[in-house]
Enzyme design. Structure first.
Site, PDB file in Angstrom:
ATOM      1  N   CYS A 125       0.831  -1.208   0.000  1.00 28.98           N
ATOM      2  CA  CYS A 125       0.000   0.000   0.000  1.00 28.98           C
ATOM      3  C   CYS A 125       0.864   1.255   0.000  1.00 28.98           C
ATOM      4  O   CYS A 125       1.697   1.445   0.890  1.00 28.98           O
ATOM      5  CB  CYS A 125      -0.929   0.007   1.210  1.00 28.98           C
ATOM      6  SG  CYS A 125      -1.975   1.478   1.284  1.00 28.98           S
ATOM      7  N   ARG A 148      -0.073   4.890   3.011  1.00 37.55           N
ATOM      8  CA  ARG A 148      -0.040   4.642   4.454  1.00 37.55           C
ATOM      9  C   ARG A 148       0.258   5.861   5.308  1.00 37.55           C
ATOM     10  O   ARG A 148       0.307   5.758   6.543  1.00 37.55           O
ATOM     11  CB  ARG A 148       0.985   3.548   4.758  1.00 37.55           C
ATOM     12  CG  ARG A 148       0.526   2.161   4.396  1.00 37.55           C
ATOM     13  CD  ARG A 148       1.608   1.138   4.615  1.00 37.55           C
ATOM     14  NE  ARG A 148       2.487   0.995   3.467  1.00 37.55           N
ATOM     15  CZ  ARG A 148       3.637   0.346   3.489  1.00 37.55           C
ATOM     16  NH1 ARG A 148       4.072  -0.187   4.619  1.00 37.55           N
ATOM     17  NH2 ARG A 148       4.372   0.244   2.384  1.00 37.55           N
ATOM     18  N   TRP A 173      -8.937   5.384  -0.330  1.00 39.75           N
ATOM     19  CA  TRP A 173      -9.505   6.002  -1.520  1.00 39.75           C
ATOM     20  C   TRP A 173      -8.637   5.642  -2.703  1.00 39.75           C
ATOM     21  O   TRP A 173      -7.509   5.179  -2.557  1.00 39.75           O
ATOM     22  CB  TRP A 173      -9.617   7.519  -1.363  1.00 39.75           C
ATOM     23  CG  TRP A 173      -8.342   8.192  -0.934  1.00 39.75           C
ATOM     24  CD1 TRP A 173      -7.288   8.543  -1.714  1.00 39.75           C
ATOM     25  CD2 TRP A 173      -7.989   8.565   0.407  1.00 39.75           C
ATOM     26  NE1 TRP A 173      -6.284   9.110  -0.956  1.00 39.75           N
ATOM     27  CE2 TRP A 173      -6.700   9.151   0.350  1.00 39.75           C
ATOM     28  CE3 TRP A 173      -8.648   8.480   1.648  1.00 39.75           C
ATOM     29  CZ2 TRP A 173      -6.053   9.640   1.479  1.00 39.75           C
ATOM     30  CZ3 TRP A 173      -8.001   8.969   2.771  1.00 39.75           C
ATOM     31  CH2 TRP A 173      -6.716   9.533   2.681  1.00 39.75           C
ATOM     32  N   GLU A 210      -5.057   3.228 -10.442  1.00 40.67           N
ATOM     33  CA  GLU A 210      -5.701   1.942 -10.180  1.00 40.67           C
ATOM     34  C   GLU A 210      -6.874   1.725 -11.133  1.00 40.67           C
ATOM     35  O   GLU A 210      -7.144   0.605 -11.559  1.00 40.67           O
ATOM     36  CB  GLU A 210      -6.187   1.885  -8.731  1.00 40.67           C
ATOM     37  CG  GLU A 210      -5.082   1.919  -7.693  1.00 40.67           C
ATOM     38  CD  GLU A 210      -5.645   1.928  -6.291  1.00 40.67           C
ATOM     39  OE1 GLU A 210      -5.955   0.829  -5.764  1.00 40.67           O
ATOM     40  OE2 GLU A 210      -5.806   3.018  -5.712  1.00 40.67           O
TER      41      GLU A 210
END
Length: 387
Positions: free
Chosen positions: A80, A83, A252, A257
Site C-alpha cells: 500500500c 499509508r 480512496w 488503479e
C-alpha cells in the site's frame, strides 16, 4: 435485499484455525502498549491473555487493542502506497454480528460511512474472529463492489473479464444481472449456520462516477464509469495471533488503479485501443507511442471526473510524495517500513516519481493483512482451493 431465488449452501469447507501463538500475542501487546502509554502497564494484561490462550487457544482483544491493531496492520501493509494516514483509519467493531442479514446491513453501513459524503474516509469493519476448531463467517467477494463479467456466444465478453468465473458461480445461486458492462455483483456472504446467501447492494451504497474528459467531448459516449470506494473484503486481518477472516477495509483510489489497470489492462476492460482510435492516433507501429498517449488521456479522464463529482481521489505523483513523507515519519519513530517495490511504484510514469529511485525493506511485520489461497479461489471462481 436477498437475491430472489437464492439457496442456502451449507458446507463443511473451511480453513481450520490453529491456537494463537502466545509469542505473537505478547509481541503485539508490548508494542501496542508502548506506543499507547495511556493504556497503562502491559504486564497485567499479558497475564490475562496468557491464561486465556492456555484455557481456550485464543483471547479477546479490548476495543483499544482491536482499533490500534488494525491501524498497525495498515501501517505494515507492504503493497500500500497510501499509508501516510494510517492513524486516521476509522475502526468499526462488528464482532457481535453473527447472521448474514446482520453482516450485510453492516457492510452497507460501511460503504455509506466510507463514501456517503464524497470525502472518502478510510474505514475497516472487523467482524468476529476465527476460533480454533470452529468454522467462521466470510465474504467471498474480492471487493464489496465489483462489476460482473459475462461470456458471449462469439467468445468475447461484456463487463469485467476478471470476474467472469465468479459471475457464473453467482448465477449458479440464482443471481441474474442485466448483462451490461457495469453490473454490480451481489455480495456472497457465508456463515456457519446459514451457508451462502446472496445480497444485492442498494443503490445508496454504490457511489459511482460517470467518466468524462476535460477536452474530449466524445469520451462520455464511451459510457464508462467506476465506483468510488475500493473496499477489499477477502483479506484476513491478523492482530497478535488472532485471525479476523471478515474485516473489509478501504482507503480512496489512486487514479492509476482505475485508469491504468481496471480500465486499461488487456484482461480487464481494455479501453486503451478504443481511446486511441477515438483520438485518431497512428496505431500502425508501437514507436508512435499511441498506447502511452491514450493511457495518459484515460487517466486524465478518471481524475477529472472524480474531481468534478466531488469524490476524493489522488494522483500518482502526489501519492508518491506522500509515501516518502511516510517513510521519513516512520524513520523518525524508529520503525522500519516494509514495502514491495513492484506495488509501490505506480504503473504510469514510474521513473519520474520519487518512490522509483530507492530500495525498500520487504518485511513481513505483524499485525497485517493476508490473502489465503481459499479466499483467493472463492473470489475468483466461487470454488474451494484444491492445492
Amino acid at each position: 435485499m436477498i437475491v430472489p431465488g437464492y439457496r442456502d449452501h451449507p458446507t463443511e469447507r473451511w480453513d481450520p484455525i490453529a491456537p494463537v501463538d502466545p509469542g505473537e500475542a505478547e509481541d503485539f501487546l508490548r508494542q501496542c502498549y508502548v506506543e499507547n502509554p495511556r493504556l497503562g502497564p502491559v504486564e497485567p494484561r499479558l497475564a490475562i491473555v496468557r491464561a486465556q490462550i492456555a484455557a481456550t487457544g485464543g483471547y479477546v482483544h479490548t476495543t483499544e487493542e482491536l482499533s490500534y491493531g488494525a491501524k498497525m496492520a495498515w501501517r505494515n501493509s507492504s503493497r500500500c502506497i497510501g499509508r501516510l494516514y494510517w492513524r486516521s483509519l476509522m475502526v468499526l467493531d462488528r464482532r457481535r454480528a453473527r447472521t448474514a442479514d446482520e453482516i450485510f446491513s453492516l457492510l452497507v453501513h460501511h460503504l455509506n460511512t466510507a463514501g456517503g459524503t464524497g470525502a472518502i474516509r478510510p474505514v475497516i469493519s472487523i467482524f468476529a474472529p476465527a476460533l480454533p476448531g470452529q468454522p467462521y463467517a466470510r465474504v467471498w467477494n474480492e471487493q464489496l463492489i465489483r462489476y460482473a463479467g459475462y461470456r458471449t456466444e462469439d467468445g468475447s465478453s461484456v463487463g469485467d473479464p476478471r470476474n467472469k468465473e465468479f459471475t457464473e458461480a453467482l448465477q449458479g445461486f440464482g443471481w441474474r444481472g442485466k448483462g451490461e458492462a457495469f453490473d454490480v455483483l451481489p455480495l456472497a456472504i457465508e456463515t456457519p449456520a446459514e451457508g451462502v446467501r446472496l445480497y444485492e447492494l442498494p443503490e445508496r451504497a454504490i457511489h459511482e462516477v460517470p467518466l468524462t474528459h476535460p477536452e474530449f467531448g466524445w469520451f462520455a459516449e464511451l459510457g464508462l464509469r467506476w465506483h468510488a470506494v475500493p473496499a477489499i473484503s477477502n483479506m484476513r486481518l491478523t492482530i497478535g495471533g488472532v485471525q479476523y477472516p471478515l474485516a473489509p477495509f478501504n482507503g480512496w483510489y489512486m487514479g492509476t488503479e482505475i485508469g491504468a489497470r481496471n480500465l486499461a489492462d488487456e484482461d480487464r476492460y481494455n479501453m486503451v485501443p478504443i481511446v486511441a482510435a477515438r483520438m485518431g492516433l497512428d496505431t500502425s507501429r508501437e514507436s508512435t507511442l499511441w498506447r502511452d498517449r491514450a493511457l495518459i488521456e484515460l487517466n486524465r479522464a478518471v481524475l477529472h471526473s472524480f474531481e468534478q463529482a466531488g469524490m476524493k481521489i489522488t494522483d500518482h505523483h502526489t501519492e508518491s510524495q506522500r509515501f516518502i513523507t511516510h517513510l521519513r515519519n516512520e524513520e523518525k519513530a524508529g520503525r522500519r517500513v516494509p514495502a514491495d517495490w513492484t506495488w509501490i511504484v505506480p504503473p504510469v510514469s514510474g521513473g519520474i516519481t520519487p518512490v522509483f529511485h530507492r530500495y525498500y525493506d520487504e518485511l513481513d511485520l505483524r499485525p497485517n493483512f493476508y490473502l489465503d489461497p481459499e479466499a483467493q479461489s472463492l473470489s475468483r471462481s466461487g470454488c474451494s482451493y484444491t492445492g
